[in-house]
Design an enzyme around this catalytic site. Structure first.
Site, PDB file in Angstrom:
ATOM      1  N   SER A 279       0.821  -1.369  -0.095  1.00 23.73           N
ATOM      2  CA  SER A 279       0.163   0.171   0.097  1.00 23.73           C
ATOM      3  C   SER A 279       0.794   1.306   0.061  1.00 23.73           C
ATOM      4  O   SER A 279       0.560   2.272   0.852  1.00 23.73           O
ATOM      5  CB  SER A 279      -1.034   0.260   1.292  1.00 23.73           C
ATOM      6  OG  SER A 279      -1.933   0.973   1.204  1.00 23.73           O
TER       7      SER A 279
ATOM      8  N   CYS B  21       2.305   7.178  -6.602  1.00 18.58           N
ATOM      9  CA  CYS B  21       2.037   8.329  -7.441  1.00 18.58           C
ATOM     10  C   CYS B  21       2.773   9.440  -6.745  1.00 18.58           C
ATOM     11  O   CYS B  21       3.227  10.601  -7.487  1.00 18.58           O
ATOM     12  CB  CYS B  21       0.649   8.848  -7.212  1.00 18.58           C
ATOM     13  SG  CYS B  21      -0.602   7.500  -7.943  1.00 18.58           S
TER      14      CYS B  21
ATOM     15  N   THR C 181     -12.134 -13.313 -14.336  1.00 18.94           N
ATOM     16  CA  THR C 181     -11.071 -13.833 -15.445  1.00 18.94           C
ATOM     17  C   THR C 181     -11.804 -14.923 -16.307  1.00 18.94           C
ATOM     18  O   THR C 181     -13.005 -15.206 -15.686  1.00 18.94           O
ATOM     19  CB  THR C 181      -9.675 -14.329 -15.130  1.00 18.94           C
ATOM     20  OG1 THR C 181      -9.833 -15.371 -14.353  1.00 18.94           O
ATOM     21  CG2 THR C 181      -9.052 -13.228 -14.342  1.00 18.94           C
TER      22      THR C 181
ATOM     23  N   ILE D 162     -11.188 -17.010 -10.272  1.00 19.10           N
ATOM     24  CA  ILE D 162     -10.108 -16.000 -10.054  1.00 19.10           C
ATOM     25  C   ILE D 162     -10.454 -14.759 -10.963  1.00 19.10           C
ATOM     26  O   ILE D 162     -11.039 -14.493 -12.002  1.00 19.10           O
ATOM     27  CB  ILE D 162      -8.906 -16.685 -11.090  1.00 19.10           C
ATOM     28  CG1 ILE D 162      -8.329 -17.964 -10.689  1.00 19.10           C
ATOM     29  CG2 ILE D 162      -7.420 -15.648 -11.078  1.00 19.10           C
ATOM     30  CD1 ILE D 162      -7.298 -18.614 -11.732  1.00 19.10           C
ATOM     31  N   TYR D 163     -10.040 -13.779 -10.179  1.00 14.36           N
ATOM     32  CA  TYR D 163     -10.700 -12.248 -10.449  1.00 14.36           C
ATOM     33  C   TYR D 163      -9.325 -11.456 -10.674  1.00 14.36           C
ATOM     34  O   TYR D 163      -8.326 -11.901 -10.121  1.00 14.36           O
ATOM     35  CB  TYR D 163     -11.392 -11.689  -9.350  1.00 14.36           C
ATOM     36  CG  TYR D 163     -12.606 -12.268  -9.185  1.00 14.36           C
ATOM     37  CD1 TYR D 163     -12.962 -13.524  -8.431  1.00 14.36           C
ATOM     38  CD2 TYR D 163     -13.910 -11.686  -9.576  1.00 14.36           C
ATOM     39  CE1 TYR D 163     -14.346 -14.025  -8.454  1.00 14.36           C
ATOM     40  CE2 TYR D 163     -15.055 -11.957  -9.314  1.00 14.36           C
ATOM     41  CZ  TYR D 163     -15.296 -13.323  -8.707  1.00 14.36           C
ATOM     42  OH  TYR D 163     -16.460 -14.016  -8.543  1.00 14.36           O
TER      43      TYR D 163
ATOM     44  N   LYS E 133     -20.058  33.153 -15.936  1.00 12.13           N
ATOM     45  CA  LYS E 133     -19.960  31.942 -17.130  1.00 12.13           C
ATOM     46  C   LYS E 133     -18.878  31.472 -16.870  1.00 12.13           C
ATOM     47  O   LYS E 133     -17.627  31.672 -17.121  1.00 12.13           O
ATOM     48  CB  LYS E 133     -20.175  32.590 -18.321  1.00 12.13           C
ATOM     49  CG  LYS E 133     -21.503  33.379 -18.759  1.00 12.13           C
ATOM     50  CD  LYS E 133     -21.301  34.033 -19.956  1.00 12.13           C
ATOM     51  CE  LYS E 133     -22.487  35.005 -20.320  1.00 12.13           C
ATOM     52  NZ  LYS E 133     -22.124  36.106 -21.209  1.00 12.13           N
TER      53      LYS E 133
HETATM   54  P1  FAD Z   1       0.229  -1.537  -8.378  1.00 10.07           P
HETATM   55  O1  FAD Z   1       0.166  -0.377  -7.642  1.00 10.07           O
HETATM   56  O2  FAD Z   1       1.590  -1.644  -9.221  1.00 10.07           O
HETATM   57  O3  FAD Z   1       0.666  -2.906  -7.448  1.00 10.07           O
HETATM   58  C1  FAD Z   1       0.971  -4.166  -7.745  1.00 10.07           C
HETATM   59  C2  FAD Z   1       1.925  -4.751  -6.672  1.00 10.07           C
HETATM   60  O4  FAD Z   1       1.798  -6.214  -7.269  1.00 10.07           O
HETATM   61  C3  FAD Z   1       3.395  -4.406  -6.774  1.00 10.07           C
HETATM   62  O5  FAD Z   1       3.679  -3.775  -5.548  1.00 10.07           O
HETATM   63  C4  FAD Z   1       4.208  -5.853  -7.166  1.00 10.07           C
HETATM   64  O6  FAD Z   1       5.213  -5.829  -6.286  1.00 10.07           O
HETATM   65  C5  FAD Z   1       2.977  -6.736  -6.543  1.00 10.07           C
HETATM   66  N1  FAD Z   1       3.080  -7.902  -7.448  1.00 10.07           N
HETATM   67  C6  FAD Z   1       3.185  -8.203  -8.790  1.00 10.07           C
HETATM   68  N2  FAD Z   1       3.436  -9.453  -9.190  1.00 10.07           N
HETATM   69  C7  FAD Z   1       3.281 -10.126  -7.767  1.00 10.07           C
HETATM   70  C8  FAD Z   1       3.286 -11.425  -7.605  1.00 10.07           C
HETATM   71  N3  FAD Z   1       3.611 -12.494  -8.716  1.00 10.07           N
HETATM   72  N4  FAD Z   1       3.388 -11.983  -6.265  1.00 10.07           N
HETATM   73  C9  FAD Z   1       3.343 -10.812  -5.335  1.00 10.07           C
HETATM   74  N5  FAD Z   1       3.168  -9.794  -5.580  1.00 10.07           N
HETATM   75  C10 FAD Z   1       3.222  -9.258  -6.829  1.00 10.07           C
HETATM   76  N6  FAD Z   1      -1.681   7.097 -11.333  1.00 10.07           N
HETATM   77  C11 FAD Z   1      -2.536   7.912 -11.043  1.00 10.07           C
HETATM   78  O7  FAD Z   1      -3.897   8.089 -11.376  1.00 10.07           O
HETATM   79  N7  FAD Z   1      -2.158   9.282 -10.916  1.00 10.07           N
HETATM   80  C12 FAD Z   1      -1.061   9.557 -10.653  1.00 10.07           C
HETATM   81  O8  FAD Z   1      -0.467  10.603 -10.549  1.00 10.07           O
HETATM   82  C13 FAD Z   1      -0.002   8.422 -10.647  1.00 10.07           C
HETATM   83  N8  FAD Z   1       1.281   8.591 -10.518  1.00 10.07           N
HETATM   84  C14 FAD Z   1       2.244   7.567 -10.635  1.00 10.07           C
HETATM   85  C15 FAD Z   1       3.497   7.717 -10.553  1.00 10.07           C
HETATM   86  C16 FAD Z   1       4.489   6.795 -10.456  1.00 10.07           C
HETATM   87  C17 FAD Z   1       5.745   6.844 -10.377  1.00 10.07           C
HETATM   88  C18 FAD Z   1       4.145   5.244 -10.770  1.00 10.07           C
HETATM   89  C19 FAD Z   1       4.752   4.172 -10.802  1.00 10.07           C
HETATM   90  C20 FAD Z   1       2.338   5.174 -11.173  1.00 10.07           C
HETATM   91  C21 FAD Z   1       1.654   6.158 -10.825  1.00 10.07           C
HETATM   92  N9  FAD Z   1       0.207   6.079 -11.019  1.00 10.07           N
HETATM   93  C22 FAD Z   1      -0.576   7.304 -11.117  1.00 10.07           C
HETATM   94  C23 FAD Z   1      -0.193   4.781 -11.659  1.00 10.07           C
HETATM   95  C24 FAD Z   1      -0.869   3.901 -10.160  1.00 10.07           C
HETATM   96  O9  FAD Z   1       0.090   4.124  -9.422  1.00 10.07           O
HETATM   97  C25 FAD Z   1      -1.321   2.755 -10.745  1.00 10.07           C
HETATM   98  O10 FAD Z   1      -2.339   2.864 -11.660  1.00 10.07           O
HETATM   99  C26 FAD Z   1      -1.706   1.968  -9.547  1.00 10.07           C
HETATM  100  O11 FAD Z   1      -0.943   1.807  -8.443  1.00 10.07           O
HETATM  101  C27 FAD Z   1      -2.325   0.526 -10.103  1.00 10.07           C
HETATM  102  O12 FAD Z   1      -2.513  -0.197  -8.941  1.00 10.07           O
HETATM  103  P2  FAD Z   1      -2.290  -1.791  -8.806  1.00 10.07           P
HETATM  104  O13 FAD Z   1      -2.680  -2.363  -7.622  1.00 10.07           O
HETATM  105  O14 FAD Z   1      -2.949  -2.469 -10.389  1.00 10.07           O
HETATM  106  O15 FAD Z   1      -0.752  -2.150  -9.141  1.00 10.07           O
END
Ligand code: FAD
Length: 639
Positions: A38, A42, A273, A278-279, A434
């Protein structure tokens, strides 16, 4: 029910905590490959820029809280390396002990996010080359900058992360070059809107290399060398690769789950999915583009968080699709500027062959007479029925507010006619009666109803001056700051008395500074039997589309010196033609060699002053900009 969740950030952690809120009995195990859960992806670029100073601020929730408050079994440094669908088991690798074990599940949620795209060039694994995705990546960059006393950086890629990194490295004192393969940064924007930001980056000292690829990265004696497609060899102390992201779908693919665009995980509207147990949510899946209805990759934090929340309910049979339909609302800061957008841009609509109209406006962020108003440039795209397809805004203040309103309208399938009717909060310090969003609605509705026939900046070179009249209705002082090629000038207030100067057989293509007076002129001409068209967004949009980036360099000073000034003129918040009229009036009062200081809130003011001085035989001594206030010092006469 035993639920295993893969990925502990936006989608995964959100799913876990919501599931606990809905079901006190479920067994929930959250697997995260990295050290932290967590975390604030960003916020990572702002840690590099030292705006966020404490590492702890990046860690939104600690495992202990999820364990104590939500009774979630959090396993960090634990990578899920295989899914055995038939047995409903996963294989997990513990990166601390090296041990591998299996865990069963009733339901599995995949939230593994997206990985930085790799640069297809030699040398990407040299020391000093980084991507920005995790807290550890970011700490490694910070550490490297400190240890090596780095003073120069090349950022490869001009998307959100590349632009944020370029700004933050520059704030940290590095000399930054941003290299981008396309002709513009920030793909959600169209070129003329991105040009405002190109200018800002150049003026703030970023060196921009557009239309340029990286061919090779090499170690040199002093650091790194980045070889570019144009033959340039850029020396750099460090390199950030920010070429966009690809869904982390390897695990899903190996397990035989169905994939979608760009290798993303395919889910139904409830995030299930192709395996019913699995989701998947977040950056790893494909979304439905809210405008086109097509599967699309739109990796953003808002959808990932909403999807995590929804999927928890769906595991319990609630079937929510919240977050599956995505409009791509996004915002980014670029030094003093803010750029926000929603929906589809013109490039995408053209690519998909969608019929559209567009309108541009350049209003103030709030009532011009109240101090501090700053100009916002807005563009909106809409279909022939008036349904809003997308919008972009770039300015200094109040930018994302406009796009948030339009995003809300789009979610409810709003039309430009709805924007005309929107009743938005107004008092002088906050808005205009406006509002900019109303103005977009008015101008768009005028176009659709035929009340304001328009033409666009890109049509200007195609106008055959033998067959049409190109007429600028700005005042003569404004014309000195620039006008359309081969145009004639009749100021709006003289137009009725000078109609005899216009050939009634020829259509009249009108312009003014931002399109407001052009509209009035078009209404006059149309009612006098002329065929008339108004340039949407006026000369301002034309000059943005045709901005010569080669002429823009770093501003020597952000604030003009106050000494030696004979007269100071404050034109902030004033609409055209007032600022230039004030300059002319002021300069008339001065003797040769005396100086006038002018401040205004139009971002083009500095270059306008340059053009005006050239035409009028005066001298532009200095210009500067600071958070949307543009200043110039002019000296009467040629130096
Ligand atoms: P993530 O937050 O990427 O989390 C996925 C996690 O899964 C990771 O910690 C990874 O280590 C873990 N993981 C992967 N594979 C495995 C596995 N096989 N087993 C266990 N763990 C695993 N979005 C915005 O809307 N506004 C912003 O300003 C913005 N700024 C950003 C800046 C940066 C530098 C970055 C990198 C991203 C930014 N984003 C922004 C995008 C946003 O952070 C992502 O869209 C969002 O975090 C996606 O969430 P997620 O849970 O899908 O994936």
């Amino acid at each position: 029910m035993k639920v295993c969740i893969v990925g502990g950030v936006a989608g995964g952690a959100g799913a876990a905590t919501r599931l606990r809120r809905l079901d006190e009995e479920a067994q929930i195990i959250l697997f995260e490959r990295g050290e932290y859960i967590s975390y604030a992806n960003c916020g990572l670029p702002y840690y590099i820029g030292k705006e966020i100073t404490k590492k702890e601020a990046l860690l939104v929730t600690k495992p202990e809280l999820l364990e104590s408050r939500f009774r979630i079994d959090v396993r960090t440094m634990s990578e899920v390396v295989a899914i055995h669908r038939a047995e409903k088991m996963i294989t997990v690798k513990n990166h601390v002990t090296g041990e591998t074990y299996q865990e069963s599940y009733d339901k599995l949620v995949l939230a593994p996010g997206a990985a930085p795209k790799r640069l297809p060039a030699e040398g990407t694994d040299l020391p000093g080359i980084f991507s920005v995705r995790t807290v550890n990546n970011t700490l490694a960059i910070d550490d490297y900058l400190e240890k090596n006393k780095s003073s120069s950086a090349v950022v490869v890629g001009g998307g959100f992360i590349g632009v944020e990194m370029a700004e933050n490295l520059s704030r940290r004192g590095l000399k930054v070059t941003l290299v981008e393969l396309a002709n513009q940064i920030l793909p959600p924007l169209d070129l003329e809107m991105a040009n405002i930001l190109h200018r800002e980056m150049l003026e703030k000292g970023i060196s921009l290399k557009l239309n340029t690829g990286v061919e090779k990265l090499e170690q040199s004696e002093t650091g790194l060398t980045v070889r570019l497609s144009d033959g340039t060899k850029l020396p750099a102390d460090m390199v950030v690769l920010a070429l966009g992201v690809s869904p982390e779908s390897g695990l899903a693919k190996e397990a035989g789950l169905a994939l979608s665009v760009g290798g993303s995980i395919l889910t139904d509207e409830n995030f299930r999915t192709s395996d019913q147990n699995i989701y998947a949510v977040g950056d790893a899946i494909s979304n439905i583009n809210g405008v086109s209805g097509n599967e699309a990759l739109i990796p953003l934090a808002g959808p990932a968080n909403r999807q995590g929340r929804s999927v928890a309910g769906n595991l319990l049979g609630k079937n929510s699709s919240n977050g599956k339909q995505v409009y791509g609302s996004s915002v980014v800061r670029v030094f003093d500027y803010v750029a926000a957008s929603v929906g589809m841009n013109e490039k995408q609509l053209l690519r998909e062959g969608t019929a559209y109209h567009k309108t541009y406006v350049h209003p103030n962020s709030h009532a011009g007479y109240y101090p501090g108003a700053k100009q916002i440039s807005l563009k909106m795209l809409f279909d022939p029925q008036g349904v809003i397809l997308g919008a972009q805004a770039v300015g200094v203040d109040g930018v994302e507010k406009q796009i948030d309103v339009i995003a809300t309208a789009m979610k409810f399938h709003g039309t430009v006619y709805d924007l005309e009717e929107l009743e938005l909060c107004y008092a002088p310090p906050f808005n205009s009666a406006k509002s900019p969003v109303n103005l977009l609605g008015f101008t768009a509705a005028n176009i659709l109803k035929g009340d304001m026939p328009v033409f666009y900046a890109e049509d200007v070179p195609k106008l055959d001056r033998e067959r049409v009249t190109v007429l600028d209705v700005s005042t003569p002082p404004e014309i000195k700051m620039g006008t359309l090629p081969d145009s004639i000038n009749i100021p709006l207030d003289d137009l009725r008395g000078r109609l005899n100067e216009l050939d009634p057989q020829k259509p009249v293509y009108l312009t003014c500074r931002v399109g407001l007076r052009g509209n009035v002129a078009a209404r006059i001409l149309l009612q006098h039997g002329y065929q008339a068209y108004n340039l949407s967004g006026g000369y301002k949009t034309y000059s943005l589309l045709n901005l010569d980036l080669g002429r823009i360099g770093p501003k020597a000073s952000q604030k003009c010196r106050a000494d030696g000034i004979s007269l100071a003129v404050d034109a902030r918040g004033l609409q055209c033609p007032a600022p230039i009229c004030k300059v002319e009036e002021g300069m008339r009062k001065l003797r040769d060699g005396e100086r006038l200081h002018i401040s205004a809130s139009d971002p083009a003011f500095g270059s306008d002053m340059e053009a005006w001085c050239d035409k009028t035989g005066n001298t532009l001594i200095e210009r500067g900009s600071n958070h949307g206030v543009f200043e110039a010092v002019l000296e009467k006469g040629k130096k």
